[in-house]
Design a protein around this motif. Structure first.
Motif, mmCIF file in Angstrom:
data_model
loop_
_atom_site.group_PDB
_atom_site.id
_atom_site.type_symbol
_atom_site.label_atom_id
_atom_site.label_comp_id
_atom_site.label_asym_id
_atom_site.label_seq_id
_atom_site.Cartn_x
_atom_site.Cartn_y
_atom_site.Cartn_z
ATOM 1 N N LYS A 38 0.804 -1.222 0.000
ATOM 2 C CA LYS A 38 0.000 0.000 0.000
ATOM 3 C C LYS A 38 0.838 1.274 0.000
ATOM 4 O O LYS A 38 0.433 2.287 0.542
ATOM 5 N N SER A 39 2.013 1.218 -0.590
ATOM 6 C CA SER A 39 2.891 2.388 -0.662
ATOM 7 C C SER A 39 2.912 2.937 -2.086
ATOM 8 O O SER A 39 2.352 2.329 -3.006
ATOM 9 N N VAL A 40 3.559 4.070 -2.238
ATOM 10 C CA VAL A 40 3.764 4.625 -3.575
ATOM 11 C C VAL A 40 4.515 3.610 -4.441
ATOM 12 O O VAL A 40 4.196 3.403 -5.619
ATOM 13 N N ALA A 41 5.500 2.960 -3.855
ATOM 14 C CA ALA A 41 6.280 1.957 -4.587
ATOM 15 C C ALA A 41 5.394 0.806 -5.056
ATOM 16 O O ALA A 41 5.559 0.298 -6.168
ATOM 17 N N ALA A 42 4.445 0.393 -4.235
ATOM 18 C CA ALA A 42 3.541 -0.689 -4.612
ATOM 19 C C ALA A 42 2.680 -0.270 -5.806
ATOM 20 O O ALA A 42 2.448 -1.067 -6.728
ATOM 21 N N GLY A 43 2.226 0.966 -5.804
ATOM 22 C CA GLY A 43 1.454 1.473 -6.937
ATOM 23 C C GLY A 43 2.286 1.527 -8.204
ATOM 24 O O GLY A 43 1.816 1.170 -9.296
ATOM 25 N N MET A 44 3.553 1.966 -8.057
ATOM 26 C CA MET A 44 4.443 2.003 -9.217
ATOM 27 C C MET A 44 4.693 0.603 -9.749
ATOM 28 O O MET A 44 4.699 0.377 -10.966
ATOM 29 N N MET A 45 4.878 -0.339 -8.829
ATOM 30 C CA MET A 45 5.138 -1.714 -9.244
ATOM 31 C C MET A 45 3.922 -2.300 -9.971
ATOM 32 O O MET A 45 4.066 -2.966 -11.002
ATOM 33 N N ALA A 46 2.737 -2.040 -9.453
ATOM 34 C CA ALA A 46 1.521 -2.545 -10.094
ATOM 35 C C ALA A 46 1.368 -1.964 -11.497
ATOM 36 O O ALA A 46 1.036 -2.683 -12.446
ATOM 37 N N SER A 47 1.626 -0.682 -11.642
ATOM 38 C CA SER A 47 1.521 -0.043 -12.959
ATOM 39 C C SER A 47 2.553 -0.603 -13.930
ATOM 40 O O SER A 47 2.249 -0.870 -15.096
ATOM 41 N N ALA A 48 3.778 -0.777 -13.441
ATOM 42 C CA ALA A 48 4.838 -1.316 -14.300
ATOM 43 C C ALA A 48 4.522 -2.743 -14.727
ATOM 44 O O ALA A 48 4.739 -3.119 -15.884
ATOM 45 N N ALA A 49 3.995 -3.535 -13.814
ATOM 46 C CA ALA A 49 3.657 -4.923 -14.138
ATOM 47 C C ALA A 49 2.514 -4.985 -15.147
ATOM 48 O O ALA A 49 2.547 -5.783 -16.088
ATOM 49 N N THR A 50 1.528 -4.146 -14.973
ATOM 50 C CA THR A 50 0.405 -4.107 -15.910
ATOM 51 C C THR A 50 0.876 -3.694 -17.295
ATOM 52 O O THR A 50 0.482 -4.294 -18.306
ATOM 53 N N ALA A 51 1.736 -2.694 -17.351
ATOM 54 C CA ALA A 51 2.221 -2.183 -18.640
ATOM 55 C C ALA A 51 3.076 -3.203 -19.387
ATOM 56 O O ALA A 51 3.104 -3.211 -20.616
ATOM 57 N N SER A 52 3.760 -4.053 -18.644
ATOM 58 C CA SER A 52 4.659 -5.011 -19.310
ATOM 59 C C SER A 52 4.061 -6.414 -19.406
ATOM 60 O O SER A 52 4.772 -7.361 -19.723
ATOM 61 N N GLY A 53 2.800 -6.552 -19.082
ATOM 62 C CA GLY A 53 2.150 -7.840 -19.254
ATOM 63 C C GLY A 53 2.273 -8.783 -18.071
ATOM 64 O O GLY A 53 2.124 -9.984 -18.225
ATOM 65 N N GLY A 54 2.572 -8.270 -16.896
ATOM 66 C CA GLY A 54 2.556 -9.113 -15.703
ATOM 67 C C GLY A 54 3.806 -9.114 -14.859
ATOM 68 O O GLY A 54 3.780 -9.563 -13.725
ATOM 69 N N GLY A 55 4.909 -8.650 -15.352
ATOM 70 C CA GLY A 55 6.136 -8.631 -14.559
ATOM 71 C C GLY A 55 6.799 -7.275 -14.616
ATOM 72 O O GLY A 55 6.479 -6.455 -15.465
ATOM 73 N N VAL A 56 7.696 -7.044 -13.705
ATOM 74 C CA VAL A 56 8.468 -5.804 -13.712
ATOM 75 C C VAL A 56 9.766 -6.077 -14.463
ATOM 76 O O VAL A 56 10.513 -6.997 -14.119
#
Length: 99
Positions: A38-56
């Motif tokens: 639930k941090s800013v980093a978690a939001g960034m990670m979720a967005s990055a994973a979504t944009a790349s198809g599931g992984g960072v």
């Protein structure tokens, strides 16, 4: 006296940047134990994973910031952070009319 002011402001900006960079990583959620829930980093990670198809992706901003949060800043990175901090300090002082 103006030269001493420039040196003092630049050194202060550089020092503050080096001290605050690791603290800022921790506050935003990039910690030694991983990305905080639930941090800013978690939001960034979720967005990055979504944009790349599931992984960072390796080398992405999120991956680099997490690496720095876990292991600290490398010497070369610390030098860059200090340089940017010094420049920001000088620009701020110039804009404020201090120098």
């Amino acid at each position: 006296m103006e030269l001493l002011t420039v040196i003092a402001v630049t050194a202060t900006g550089a020092g503050l940047a080096v001290v605050l960079a690791p603290a800022t990583l921790g506050v935003t959620g990039f910690t030694a134990a991983g990305i905080a829930a639930k941090s800013v980093a978690a939001g960034m990670m979720a967005s990055a994973a979504t944009a790349s198809g599931g992984g960072v992706l390796a080398g992405s901003t999120v991956a680099v910031l997490q690496s720095a949060g876990a292991a600290g800043l490398a010497g070369s990175t610390t030098a860059v952070v200090a340089g940017v901090g010094g420049a920001v300090g000088w620009l701020t002082a110039t804009a404020a009319g201090l120098i």
